[in-house]
Design an enzyme around this catalytic site. Structure first.
Site, mmCIF file in Angstrom:
data_model
loop_
_atom_site.group_PDB
_atom_site.id
_atom_site.type_symbol
_atom_site.label_atom_id
_atom_site.label_comp_id
_atom_site.label_asym_id
_atom_site.label_seq_id
_atom_site.Cartn_x
_atom_site.Cartn_y
_atom_site.Cartn_z
ATOM 1 N N HIS A 287 46.015 51.681 39.787
ATOM 2 C CA HIS A 287 44.772 52.452 39.789
ATOM 3 C C HIS A 287 44.957 53.570 38.785
ATOM 4 O O HIS A 287 45.571 54.587 39.062
ATOM 5 C CB HIS A 287 44.479 53.005 41.181
ATOM 6 C CG HIS A 287 43.159 53.708 41.259
ATOM 7 N ND1 HIS A 287 43.058 55.052 41.451
ATOM 8 C CD2 HIS A 287 41.902 53.226 41.146
ATOM 9 C CE1 HIS A 287 41.782 55.396 41.461
ATOM 10 N NE2 HIS A 287 41.062 54.302 41.285
ATOM 11 N N GLU B 220 41.046 48.204 35.012
ATOM 12 C CA GLU B 220 40.756 49.384 35.810
ATOM 13 C C GLU B 220 40.735 50.631 34.936
ATOM 14 O O GLU B 220 39.925 51.506 35.120
ATOM 15 C CB GLU B 220 41.808 49.521 36.930
ATOM 16 C CG GLU B 220 41.388 50.405 38.077
ATOM 17 C CD GLU B 220 41.357 51.872 37.726
ATOM 18 O OE1 GLU B 220 40.379 52.538 38.110
ATOM 19 O OE2 GLU B 220 42.281 52.375 37.080
ATOM 20 N N ASP B 221 41.653 50.700 33.964
ATOM 21 C CA ASP B 221 41.743 51.897 33.123
ATOM 22 C C ASP B 221 42.386 51.520 31.800
ATOM 23 O O ASP B 221 43.028 50.478 31.676
ATOM 24 C CB ASP B 221 42.584 52.961 33.836
ATOM 25 C CG ASP B 221 42.330 54.371 33.318
ATOM 26 O OD1 ASP B 221 41.504 54.539 32.392
ATOM 27 O OD2 ASP B 221 42.946 55.303 33.833
ATOM 28 N N ILE C 264 46.004 54.753 34.603
ATOM 29 C CA ILE C 264 47.202 54.669 33.773
ATOM 30 C C ILE C 264 47.201 55.912 32.891
ATOM 31 O O ILE C 264 46.157 56.422 32.499
ATOM 32 C CB ILE C 264 47.230 53.370 32.924
ATOM 33 C CG1 ILE C 264 48.607 53.188 32.281
ATOM 34 C CG2 ILE C 264 46.134 53.344 31.891
ATOM 35 C CD1 ILE C 264 48.817 51.789 31.719
#
Length: 73
Positions: free
Chosen positions: A66, A5-6, A68
């Site tokens: 969701h 996600e990140d 970081i």
């Protein structure tokens, strides 16, 4: 495998990667697996992501990272 996600890359070359975002209406590549945080050392010749162990007592069943971010002191 399940997508990230990140990612947050520190000045020393360590990268933290969040994975396992579950969001209503969005396809999940591993719906029964909790979210994860990985560490990758980009200074290595062949860097690979290693799953970090999350402390006991943390609610992994609902962990859906969701984004970081990091704080360097």
């Amino acid at each position: 495998e399940r997508g990230s996600e990140d990612i947050e890359i520190l000045p020393n070359g360590l990268a933290f990667i969040s994975s396992g975002l579950k969001y209503p209406g969005m396809q999940s590549f591993a719906p029964d697996k909790p979210g994860e945080i990985f560490l990758m050392d980009l200074n290595e010749e062949n860097p690979r992501a290693v799953e970090l162990r999350i402390s006991r007592g943390f609610d992994l069943a609902s962990f859906s990272p969701h984004g970081i971010s990091t704080y360097v002191d």
